[in-house]
Design an enzyme around this catalytic site. Structure first.
Site, PDB file in Angstrom:
ATOM      1  N   LEU A 570       8.810 -11.400   1.456  1.00 34.12           N
ATOM      2  CA  LEU A 570       8.089 -11.854   2.750  1.00 34.12           C
ATOM      3  C   LEU A 570       6.539 -11.604   2.757  1.00 34.12           C
ATOM      4  CD1 LEU A 570      10.977 -10.649   5.040  1.00 34.12           C
ATOM      5  CD2 LEU A 570      10.438 -13.010   4.694  1.00 34.12           C
ATOM      6  N   GLY A 571       6.407 -10.605   1.806  1.00 35.08           N
ATOM      7  CA  GLY A 571       4.928 -10.028   1.883  1.00 35.08           C
ATOM      8  C   GLY A 571       4.645  -8.783   1.160  1.00 35.08           C
ATOM      9  N   GLY A 573       2.823  -4.891   1.947  1.00 35.69           N
ATOM     10  CA  GLY A 573       2.228  -4.099   2.828  1.00 35.69           C
ATOM     11  C   GLY A 573       1.756  -2.894   2.219  1.00 35.69           C
ATOM     12  N   MET A 575       2.903   0.099   1.917  1.00 34.65           N
ATOM     13  CA  MET A 575       3.864   0.711   0.968  1.00 34.65           C
ATOM     14  C   MET A 575       4.165   0.047  -0.234  1.00 34.65           C
ATOM     15  SD  MET A 575       6.848   2.057   3.989  1.00 34.65           S
ATOM     16  CE  MET A 575       7.649   2.861   2.672  1.00 34.65           C
ATOM     17  N   VAL A 578       7.621  -6.482   0.599  1.00 34.87           N
ATOM     18  CA  VAL A 578       8.770  -6.556   1.640  1.00 34.87           C
ATOM     19  C   VAL A 578       9.487  -7.712   1.199  1.00 34.87           C
ATOM     20  CG1 VAL A 578       8.973  -6.854   4.114  1.00 34.87           C
ATOM     21  CG2 VAL A 578       7.046  -5.572   3.306  1.00 34.87           C
ATOM     22  N   ASP A 690      -0.045   5.163  13.319  1.00 33.28           N
ATOM     23  CA  ASP A 690      -0.755   3.943  13.116  1.00 33.28           C
ATOM     24  C   ASP A 690      -0.406   2.745  14.024  1.00 33.28           C
ATOM     25  OD1 ASP A 690      -2.546   2.064  11.690  1.00 33.28           O
ATOM     26  OD2 ASP A 690      -1.129   1.773   9.979  1.00 33.28           O
TER      27      ASP A 690
END
Length: 838
Positions: A570-571, A573, A575, A578, A690
């Site tokens: 999905l993408g 990030g 971390m 995803v 955040d």
């Protein structure tokens, strides 16, 4: 660059600046005028003084409206007030309400009554009908209050009424078709001789003729602010259809002196008999000399005067102004001294200025004084500053600037002379910058200011916190090595390079430190580094587990993490990657976030994994309708993962632009839901760290989810930190930037930034660089909300201001306090319309 700078002489560097400022003065460039207006307003606050004024204000205040009914007050009350003031021997009465033909008090009841009377007139056949007709005629006279008010005006013989002009091209055709020719209009204006410059009107709003015919005089009630929205002047005359119409204040002063408009002459100003003179600026306006933040005129409530509570002596031989003073009841104006002057107070101030000759003036010849001063300042920066040391030059420029400011303030205060202070000051300031910048480019000045050093420290810390060690070194190199803090920051940076196996870069940092003297035994350490040599830095590659997952996707083979099937990426990030996954046990789609070890030292991996599971467990225990749900955490293929609720919607980032903002009510709902989520999390010991629009999801069903709880804390410890906390700079709290311990109040600050951005389409703190942005967050106030959007309710402004306090102790102590404030604000908004949808 140095060669080009050397070709530019000092006189030219300063001369270009001087020429630009002179052109700005000649053409009244708006940006420079705004700065000049600031100095004008400062001088106005210093000029406040007590004066004796013959003006008295009778205010229609909140109590009057509550007791006598809503505006407009019935004509009978106004007629009674005029009669009472006449009995009290008021010399001149000014009624500050414009009774135009569209505001006639002939209501539906009177219209219906007249319709019935018309039908009876057609068939008055019986004595009984005749009696009814007589009663109806009497009722008509009692309902038609306009003649009552007109009679009071006529009997008083000293009432001045206002009219109004359209000053733009947006005027109804019937108002602009032909010049007004009524006698009462002609006698209250004079034909222009074509000399002088005045405001020009496009249309006129006249009082009801029945009132105007009986009035002693008519004057316009147009309040015209400057380009920045602040009222600093009064237009004593407005040009309309080749005739000049006096202002309401001017007519009151003329009536008080027993003069008429026909007795004035206009030669560089307005002059009349009996020592009445009004100086005008080049646009035909009279500058208002405000005598204080409070009105200089005595003030009495309309209701108290009506009830006879005010002695008649208070009004004898006075100019009495009757006007609206209730808060929120009409237009309020910003002035140099106060932001809520109502129209009648400005009129009173203008009348006082005219009668007492208490004027601020700007004679035409002042420009020819300011230009030589600019040339003098150009000579100082071109021929004197370059010949002295930097510090001495700064002192000279500062002394000259202060002396010039004192002169301008003195002339304004004592003589009422408006000398444009900012223009010569800008020549001196920017000319000094130009000359000193040229010296710096040529290497003639090696001084690094303390402010610049601190900015580079902050920027270096930010870059170091993001793992950009080389860029951080470049910023730290610009700081002064004499500063012990700078050496400590560089020492920590060198250790970071060592931990990443970059010995040669660590060596360069240490050599830079000891160029100012040995520090913490670095000389010995450098010898060891030189003999050891630099280790090869491993290239950053995707983790084996991630590569394996991507390879399996390419072959069509189903890949898994724990029990979850990985469907697609999905993408990526903060971390790691995803993925879209599926829980085969209950056939539920999930979002799978993985923890990347790319930038984590091998010695820290165990610690980070432990922290990841601990934080994920804490986030997983948060069960709240506005917090994204965490279903599971685990580790597979040497990857730590977190299975979370899959959200269908969009984050709030798309609603932060001016052209895509949410409606006002929806913004309040969003902030309320996020506040509820944060209060719940904080009470359970979890701080987000955040909060930003990208971490707040607005789902397709209008529900809200706050995402990434606990993630910021994991990432904080997964990268090398030196006095810096990871976060999104625009939304970070001052304590985050300073590297101090944070609690839930830090999240509330970030929510305040989001609240501001959703409402206004821009952020409260801006900066051309990260360093400037961080400085503004910690040290400067946010952009005033009312300056961007005046329609935002005051209670909302107060909530955002409290959220954005620099000191955490001054914010709401917890989310519940914020929710209570929003609910209280909503209750007040029910009583009045909220701002329209954006």
């Amino acid at each position: 660059m140095k060669t080009a700078a050397r070709k530019i002489p000092d006189w030219a560097a300063g001369g270009v600046v001087a020429l630009l400022v002179m052109l700005a003065l000649a053409f009244d460039w708006s940006s420079f005028m705004k700065l000049e207006y600031l100095t004008y307003d400062l001088r106005s606050t210093l000029r406040q003084k007590k004066v004796s004024t013959p003006v008295v204000i009778v205010g229609v205040d909140e109590v009057t409206i509550e007791k006598l009914g809503p505006l407009p007050l019935p004509r009978t009350y106004m007629a009674e007030m005029v009669r009472k003031l006449r009995e009290y021997e008021a010399k001149t009465i000014g009624v500050g309400f414009i009774y135009s033909k569209s505001e006639s008090e002939n209501d539906r009841g009177l219209s219906a009554l007249r319709e019935i009377m018309g039908k009876i007139d057609k068939d008055p056949t019986t004595p009984r009908v005749a009696g009814i007709q007589k009663a109806l005629v009497e009722a008509e006279h009692s309902l038609n209050t306009d003649p009552v008010f007109a009679g009071a005006i006529e009997n008083s013989k000293n009432v001045v009424l206002p009219l109004s002009f359209y000053l733009t091209d947006n005027v109804a055709a019937e108002e602009d078709a032909k010049p007004p020719t009524a006698d009462y209009v002609m006698k209250n204006s004079v034909k222009t001789d074509g000399k002088g410059t005045f405001l020009t009107a496009r249309g006129i709003v006249l009082p009801i003729r029945e009132f105007a015919d009986k009035a002693h005089a008519l004057g316009h009630l147009n309040i015209v602010p400057d380009s920045d929205g602040i009222v600093r002047s009064e237009p004593p005359l407005i040009l309309y259809k080749d005739r000049l119409f006096p202002s309401f204040a001017f007519q009151l002063a003329l009536a008080y002196k027993g003069l008429g408009i026909s007795e004035i002459t206009i030669i560089g100003g307005i002059k009349a008999a009996k020592a009445l003179t009004i100086p005008l600026d080049k646009s035909g306006r009279m500058l208002i000399s405000y005598t204080g933040k409070a009105s200089s005129s005595p003030y009495y409530s309309f209701l108290d005067v009506m009830n006879g509570k005010i002695p008649a002596a208070m009004f004898k031989d006075k100019i009495v102004l009757v006007g609206l003073t209730a808060d929120g009841g009409g237009a309020v104006n910003k002035t140099p001294l106060r932001s809520n002057y109502n129209n009648i107070e400005i009129v009173a101030q203008a009348v006082e200025n005219i009668l007492n000759s208490n004027h601020i003036t700007r004679p035409w010849w002042l420009t020819y004084v300011e230009l030589p001063v600019m040339l003098l300042f150009w000579g100082i920066i071109a021929f004197l500053i370059p010949r002295v040391k930097t510090v001495a030059g700064a002192v000279i420029a500062g002394v000259v600037l202060i002396a010039w400011g004192i002169i301008c303030i003195y002339l304004f205060y004592s003589q009422g002379l408006w000398v444009k202070m900012s223009y010569p000051a800008l020549v001196l300031f920017f000319g000094y910058i130009a000359v000193v910048s040229r010296q710096l480019l040529l290497g003639e000045d090696k001084t690094t200011s303390a402010d610049t050093s601190e900015t580079n420290k902050m920027l270096g810390l930010s870059l170091q916190g993001q793992g950009q060690l080389d860029a951080a070194f470049e910023k730290f190199r610009k700081c002064r090595l004499e500063d012990a803090t700078t050496r400590e920051l560089l020492y920590n940076l060198g250790q970071d390079f060592e931990q990443k196996g970059m010995q040669s870069k660590a060596q360069a940092v240490y050599e830079h430190i000891i160029s100012a003297g040995d520090y913490k035994g670095l000389s010995d350490k450098l010898k060891k580094l030189k003999t050891t040599g630099e280790k090869a830095a491993p290239a950053v590659q995707p983790q084996e587990s991630e590569a394996t997952i991507m390879m399996m996707e390419g072959t069509g083979t189903k890949s898994t993490l724990g029990r979850y099937e990985v469907l697609r990426e999905l993408g990526r990030g903060a971390m790691g990657v995803v993925f879209l996954g599926k829980d085969p046990k209950i056939n539920r789609d999930v979002a799978i976030k993985t923890l990347s070890y790319d930038e984590i030292d091998s010695e820290q991996i165990v610690e980070i994994k432990t922290r990841f599971f601990r934080e994920a467990e804490a986030a997983g225990k948060l069960s709240h309708p506005n917090i994204v749900r965490v279903y599971d955490v685990g580790e597979d293929k040497n990857v730590a993962y977190m299975a979370m609720e899959l959200l269908e919607g969009t984050d709030l980032a798309r609603y932060c632009a001016k052209d895509s903002r949410l409606p006002f009510g929806e913004v309040l709902r969003v902030v309320t839901r996020v506040g509820e989520a944060l209060d719940y999390a904080h009470q359970n010991g979890v701080v987000h760290r955040d909060i930003k629009p990208a971490n707040i999801m607005l789902l397709n069903n209008k529900e809200l989810r706050v995402t990434d709880f606990g993630i910021a804390r994991v990432m904080e410890s997964s990268k090398t930190q030196t006095g810096m906390v990871l976060g999104t700079p625009s939304y970070m709290s001052p304590e985050q930037i300073a590297g101090r311990k944070v609690d839930g109040r830090s999240d509330l600050f970030s929510l305040g930034v989001v609240f501001f951005e959703l409402l206004l389409g821009e952020r409260p703190f801006k900066g051309d660089s990260i360093a400037t942005l961080m400085y503004n967050i910690t040290s400067t106030p946010p952009t005033p909300i009312k300056k961007i959007e005046p329609r935002i309710p005051n209670c909302v402004v107060e909530i955002i201001d409290k959220l954005l306090q620099k000191n955490a102790e001054d914010r709401y102590s917890r989310g519940k306090d914020l929710l209570d404030a929003i609910n209280k604000c909503k209750k007040t908004l029910v009583k009045r319309p909220a701002p329209p949808a954006q």
